[in-house]
Structure formats: C-alpha cells, structure tokens
Design a protein around this motif. Structure first.
Motif, PDB file in Angstrom:
ATOM      1  N   UNK A  25       0.721  -1.104  -0.058  1.00 36.66           N
ATOM      2  CA  UNK A  25      -0.172  -0.028   0.025  1.00 36.66           C
ATOM      3  C   UNK A  25       0.998   1.289  -0.001  1.00 36.66           C
ATOM      4  N   UNK A  26       1.351   1.619  -1.191  1.00 31.34           N
ATOM      5  CA  UNK A  26       2.171   2.818  -1.458  1.00 31.34           C
ATOM      6  C   UNK A  26       1.454   4.123  -0.674  1.00 31.34           C
ATOM      7  N   UNK A  27       2.080   5.003  -0.209  1.00 33.57           N
ATOM      8  CA  UNK A  27       1.659   6.146   0.304  1.00 33.57           C
ATOM      9  C   UNK A  27       1.941   7.502  -0.314  1.00 33.57           C
ATOM     10  N   UNK A  28       1.188   7.874  -1.445  1.00 36.08           N
ATOM     11  CA  UNK A  28       1.235   9.038  -2.019  1.00 36.08           C
ATOM     12  C   UNK A  28       1.757  10.188  -1.218  1.00 36.08           C
ATOM     13  N   UNK A  29       1.094  10.507  -0.281  1.00 32.94           N
ATOM     14  CA  UNK A  29       1.224  11.567   0.778  1.00 32.94           C
ATOM     15  C   UNK A  29       2.769  11.572   1.319  1.00 32.94           C
ATOM     16  N   UNK A  30       2.998  10.379   1.645  1.00 35.57           N
ATOM     17  CA  UNK A  30       4.563  10.417   2.083  1.00 35.57           C
ATOM     18  C   UNK A  30       5.436  10.121   0.927  1.00 35.57           C
ATOM     19  N   UNK A  31       5.037  10.031  -0.324  1.00 37.39           N
ATOM     20  CA  UNK A  31       5.917  10.007  -1.512  1.00 37.39           C
ATOM     21  C   UNK A  31       5.984  11.813  -1.671  1.00 37.39           C
ATOM     22  N   UNK A  32       4.904  12.386  -1.757  1.00 39.41           N
ATOM     23  CA  UNK A  32       5.081  13.814  -1.949  1.00 39.41           C
ATOM     24  C   UNK A  32       5.847  14.707  -1.067  1.00 39.41           C
ATOM     25  N   UNK A  33       5.827  14.267   0.208  1.00 36.20           N
ATOM     26  CA  UNK A  33       6.688  14.781   1.325  1.00 36.20           C
ATOM     27  C   UNK A  33       8.455  14.382   0.768  1.00 36.20           C
ATOM     28  N   UNK A  34       8.554  13.242   0.518  1.00 36.94           N
ATOM     29  CA  UNK A  34       9.829  12.755   0.128  1.00 36.94           C
ATOM     30  C   UNK A  34      10.274  13.680  -1.324  1.00 36.94           C
ATOM     31  N   UNK A  35       9.367  13.873  -2.188  1.00 38.08           N
ATOM     32  CA  UNK A  35       9.697  14.310  -3.344  1.00 38.08           C
ATOM     33  C   UNK A  35      10.100  15.914  -3.254  1.00 38.08           C
ATOM     34  N   UNK A  36       9.365  16.624  -2.129  1.00 43.05           N
ATOM     35  CA  UNK A  36       9.532  18.121  -1.881  1.00 43.05           C
ATOM     36  C   UNK A  36      11.047  18.173  -1.100  1.00 43.05           C
ATOM     37  N   UNK A  71       5.474   0.772 -10.888  1.00 46.07           N
ATOM     38  CA  UNK A  71       6.302  -0.165 -10.616  1.00 46.07           C
ATOM     39  C   UNK A  71       7.661  -0.047 -11.312  1.00 46.07           C
ATOM     40  N   UNK A  72       7.659   0.055 -12.487  1.00 48.04           N
ATOM     41  CA  UNK A  72       8.946   0.510 -13.091  1.00 48.04           C
ATOM     42  C   UNK A  72       9.581   1.777 -12.755  1.00 48.04           C
ATOM     43  N   UNK A  73       8.939   2.924 -12.277  1.00 43.44           N
ATOM     44  CA  UNK A  73       9.634   4.226 -11.944  1.00 43.44           C
ATOM     45  C   UNK A  73       9.904   3.719 -10.696  1.00 43.44           C
ATOM     46  N   UNK A  74       9.334   3.082  -9.572  1.00 43.45           N
ATOM     47  CA  UNK A  74      10.116   2.507  -8.268  1.00 43.45           C
ATOM     48  C   UNK A  74      11.452   1.997  -8.747  1.00 43.45           C
ATOM     49  N   UNK A  75      11.454   1.014  -9.516  1.00 42.79           N
ATOM     50  CA  UNK A  75      12.608   0.254  -9.813  1.00 42.79           C
ATOM     51  C   UNK A  75      13.755   1.215 -10.189  1.00 42.79           C
ATOM     52  N   UNK A  76      13.231   2.211 -11.244  1.00 47.56           N
ATOM     53  CA  UNK A  76      14.264   2.993 -11.789  1.00 47.56           C
ATOM     54  C   UNK A  76      14.894   3.966 -10.645  1.00 47.56           C
ATOM     55  N   UNK A  77      14.015   4.304  -9.710  1.00 48.78           N
ATOM     56  CA  UNK A  77      14.610   5.149  -8.566  1.00 48.78           C
ATOM     57  C   UNK A  77      15.462   4.349  -7.855  1.00 48.78           C
ATOM     58  N   UNK A  91      12.850   0.535  -0.650  1.00 52.42           N
ATOM     59  CA  UNK A  91      11.931   0.060  -1.695  1.00 52.42           C
ATOM     60  C   UNK A  91      10.466   0.800  -1.538  1.00 52.42           C
ATOM     61  N   UNK A  92      10.278   1.034  -0.122  1.00 50.11           N
ATOM     62  CA  UNK A  92       8.776   1.710   0.370  1.00 50.11           C
ATOM     63  C   UNK A  92       8.950   3.081  -0.056  1.00 50.11           C
ATOM     64  N   UNK A  93       9.973   3.681   0.235  1.00 50.39           N
ATOM     65  CA  UNK A  93      10.255   5.150  -0.388  1.00 50.39           C
ATOM     66  C   UNK A  93      10.075   5.507  -1.741  1.00 50.39           C
ATOM     67  N   UNK A  94      10.632   4.448  -2.417  1.00 50.57           N
ATOM     68  CA  UNK A  94      10.655   4.402  -3.798  1.00 50.57           C
ATOM     69  C   UNK A  94       9.200   4.374  -4.284  1.00 50.57           C
ATOM     70  N   UNK A  95       8.334   3.330  -3.715  1.00 45.46           N
ATOM     71  CA  UNK A  95       7.091   2.973  -4.130  1.00 45.46           C
ATOM     72  C   UNK A  95       6.316   4.084  -3.959  1.00 45.46           C
ATOM     73  N   UNK A  96       6.489   5.031  -2.513  1.00 42.08           N
ATOM     74  CA  UNK A  96       5.758   5.944  -2.055  1.00 42.08           C
ATOM     75  C   UNK A  96       5.963   7.126  -3.385  1.00 42.08           C
TER      76      UNK A  96
END
Length: 105
Positions: A25-36, A71-77, A91-96
């Motif tokens: 269950x990837x967490x897009x909100x956490x991904x947004x925080x990481x991206x920022x 999935x491909x993007x997470x692998x790329x990251x 892997x969790x952060x890349x998925x997020x």
C-alpha cells in the motif's frame, strides 16, 4: 548493499508479487513529502513550485507519459544512474514517490 544485490532483491520482490500495488500500500502523501525534500531542487514536483532545473521533466509530465508505470518508476529510482543523485531510498520510499507521481495523472 551492493547495487547488483539490490537489483536482484527488487526483481525477486516484483516477480513474487511483493512489488505489486495490491501487495504494497504505497503512500502517495509520504511520497509527496519525500519529493519536496529530495527531488524539488531539480524537478517541479507540485503545482505552484516556481524553481527547478530546466533540463529535467516535471513530475506531472512523467506521470502523463504513455508508458508510465509506478512499478517501473520505483525500480528506476532504486537503480543508480548517472543523471540523478544516488539517494538511499528504501523500496517503500521509492514506491511512495512513484505513487505520488502516479497521483498526478
């Protein structure tokens, strides 16, 4: 962990179903925080961001690519490559982060 071992582990996880969206269950909100925090110095990661490098795609443009796959993007990251800094993502952060980018479609 050496790059080749990390790649093998990721591939085995994807093959076994661990890397599928229903299993993680990837967490897009956490991904947004990481991206920022990690990505905004080069990429436009959100609407309203006023500064980024001119020669890199925005996250919204990445999400709109016809061949986009979280999935491909997470692998790329997770696979170090010369154009981007080697951030020590789990892997969790890349998925997020991938889930956040997918949410921009």
């Amino acid at each position: 962990m050496p790059r080749h071992v990390r790649r093998i582990c990721l591939l085995l996880g994807l093959i076994s179903g661990v890397g599928t969206p229903s299993a993680l269950a990837a967490d897009a909100d956490h991904g947004a925080d990481l991206a920022r925090r990690w990505c905004a110095s080069c990429h436009v990661v959100a609407n309203g961001q006023t500064q980024a490098s001119a020669d890199v795609p925005s996250f919204a443009s990445v999400a709109r690519r016809p061949d986009f796959s979280p999935e491909r993007l997470a692998f790329f990251l997770l696979d170090p490559h010369p154009k981007m800094p080697n951030f020590p993502l789990s892997r969790t952060e890349a998925g997020d982060i991938a889930a956040y980018i997918a949410s921009l479609r």
